[in-house]
Design a protein around this motif. Sequence first.
Motif, PDB file in Angstrom:
ATOM      1  N   THR A  81       0.829  -1.214   0.000  1.00 56.12           N
ATOM      2  CA  THR A  81       0.000   0.000   0.000  1.00 56.12           C
ATOM      3  C   THR A  81       0.856   1.254   0.000  1.00 56.12           C
ATOM      4  N   ILE A  82       1.867   1.288   0.854  1.00 51.97           N
ATOM      5  CA  ILE A  82       2.757   2.459   0.931  1.00 51.97           C
ATOM      6  C   ILE A  82       3.589   2.596  -0.339  1.00 51.97           C
ATOM      7  N   TRP A  83       3.996   1.481  -0.908  1.00 51.08           N
ATOM      8  CA  TRP A  83       4.760   1.493  -2.163  1.00 51.08           C
ATOM      9  C   TRP A  83       3.941   2.148  -3.266  1.00 51.08           C
ATOM     10  N   PHE A  84       2.690   1.765  -3.390  1.00 51.75           N
ATOM     11  CA  PHE A  84       1.821   2.392  -4.392  1.00 51.75           C
ATOM     12  C   PHE A  84       1.557   3.850  -4.056  1.00 51.75           C
ATOM     13  N   LYS A  85       1.338   4.146  -2.780  1.00 52.99           N
ATOM     14  CA  LYS A  85       1.087   5.529  -2.358  1.00 52.99           C
ATOM     15  C   LYS A  85       2.250   6.434  -2.756  1.00 52.99           C
ATOM     16  N   GLU A  92      11.433   6.597  -1.109  1.00 56.00           N
ATOM     17  CA  GLU A  92      10.342   7.223  -0.353  1.00 56.00           C
ATOM     18  C   GLU A  92       9.565   6.187   0.451  1.00 56.00           C
ATOM     19  N   THR A  93       9.353   5.016  -0.156  1.00 52.61           N
ATOM     20  CA  THR A  93       8.628   3.946   0.525  1.00 52.61           C
ATOM     21  C   THR A  93       9.408   3.455   1.738  1.00 52.61           C
ATOM     22  N   ALA A  94      10.688   3.192   1.553  1.00 53.67           N
ATOM     23  CA  ALA A  94      11.532   2.730   2.666  1.00 53.67           C
ATOM     24  C   ALA A  94      11.557   3.771   3.784  1.00 53.67           C
ATOM     25  N   LYS A  95      11.654   5.027   3.400  1.00 57.13           N
ATOM     26  CA  LYS A  95      11.691   6.110   4.386  1.00 57.13           C
ATOM     27  C   LYS A  95      10.387   6.161   5.189  1.00 57.13           C
ATOM     28  N   GLU A  96       9.258   6.073   4.497  1.00 58.28           N
ATOM     29  CA  GLU A  96       7.965   6.145   5.189  1.00 58.28           C
ATOM     30  C   GLU A  96       7.729   4.930   6.087  1.00 58.28           C
ATOM     31  N   LEU A  97       8.248   3.781   5.677  1.00 59.31           N
ATOM     32  CA  LEU A  97       8.087   2.565   6.477  1.00 59.31           C
ATOM     33  C   LEU A  97       9.155   2.420   7.562  1.00 59.31           C
ATOM     34  N   PHE A  98      10.139   3.344   7.561  1.00 53.71           N
ATOM     35  CA  PHE A  98      11.248   3.300   8.509  1.00 53.71           C
ATOM     36  C   PHE A  98      12.021   1.984   8.398  1.00 53.71           C
ATOM     37  N   ARG A 101      16.364  -0.031   2.550  1.00 52.21           N
ATOM     38  CA  ARG A 101      15.987  -0.333   1.162  1.00 52.21           C
ATOM     39  C   ARG A 101      16.048  -1.837   0.879  1.00 52.21           C
ATOM     40  N   ASN A 102      17.027  -2.527   1.439  1.00 49.72           N
ATOM     41  CA  ASN A 102      17.136  -3.975   1.240  1.00 49.72           C
ATOM     42  C   ASN A 102      15.947  -4.717   1.857  1.00 49.72           C
ATOM     43  N   THR A 103      15.460  -4.213   2.971  1.00 47.51           N
ATOM     44  CA  THR A 103      14.279  -4.810   3.605  1.00 47.51           C
ATOM     45  C   THR A 103      13.064  -4.640   2.698  1.00 47.51           C
ATOM     46  N   LEU A 104      12.961  -3.471   2.085  1.00 51.27           N
ATOM     47  CA  LEU A 104      11.872  -3.229   1.142  1.00 51.27           C
ATOM     48  C   LEU A 104      11.978  -4.176  -0.050  1.00 51.27           C
ATOM     49  N   ASP A 105      13.177  -4.329  -0.579  1.00 48.91           N
ATOM     50  CA  ASP A 105      13.387  -5.275  -1.685  1.00 48.91           C
ATOM     51  C   ASP A 105      12.949  -6.678  -1.287  1.00 48.91           C
ATOM     52  N   TYR A 106      13.325  -7.089  -0.084  1.00 51.34           N
ATOM     53  CA  TYR A 106      12.955  -8.417   0.412  1.00 51.34           C
ATOM     54  C   TYR A 106      11.434  -8.569   0.507  1.00 51.34           C
TER      55      TYR A 106
END
Length: 136
Positions: A81-85, A92-98, A101-106
């Motif tokens: 949801t945040i990725w699409f937002k 920006e997505t990684a920053k908003e999710l705290f 970036r590697n965690t987001l990729d995973y």
Amino acid sequence: MTNFFFESPEEAIKKSYETAKITLQVGKAKKPKLRVYCYQDIMLPVLLYGLNFKWSSEELLKPLNILLHEDANGVLIKTLTIWFKNNLIMSETAKELFIHRNTLDYRLKRISDITKLDLLTIESKVLLYVALQLKN
């Protein structure tokens, strides 16, 4: 020659009324804290509203429902949801999710594995985005 773009005043009024009615319904569901809803602000969910009552919505929702079933704590749905937002902007997505970036990729890889959708393709992204719009 017939002009297919011409609407009679009666047709235009009926269309406006239906649009306003559905905009109000969708607006209350998506943004319950607001008191005024504008069609242009929630156009896609309003246009997709009619799909909610057809077999095609079940098909569109299949990958998302699988993800919901596998995502017990809701982290992957929130990530999606945040990725699409954030318009698919990773930083920006990684920053908003705290998260890193590697965690987001995973997480996106996990979403892809669970849904069997390749998030590198526009079709898969659109499918999941539309499913999220239908679900909410």
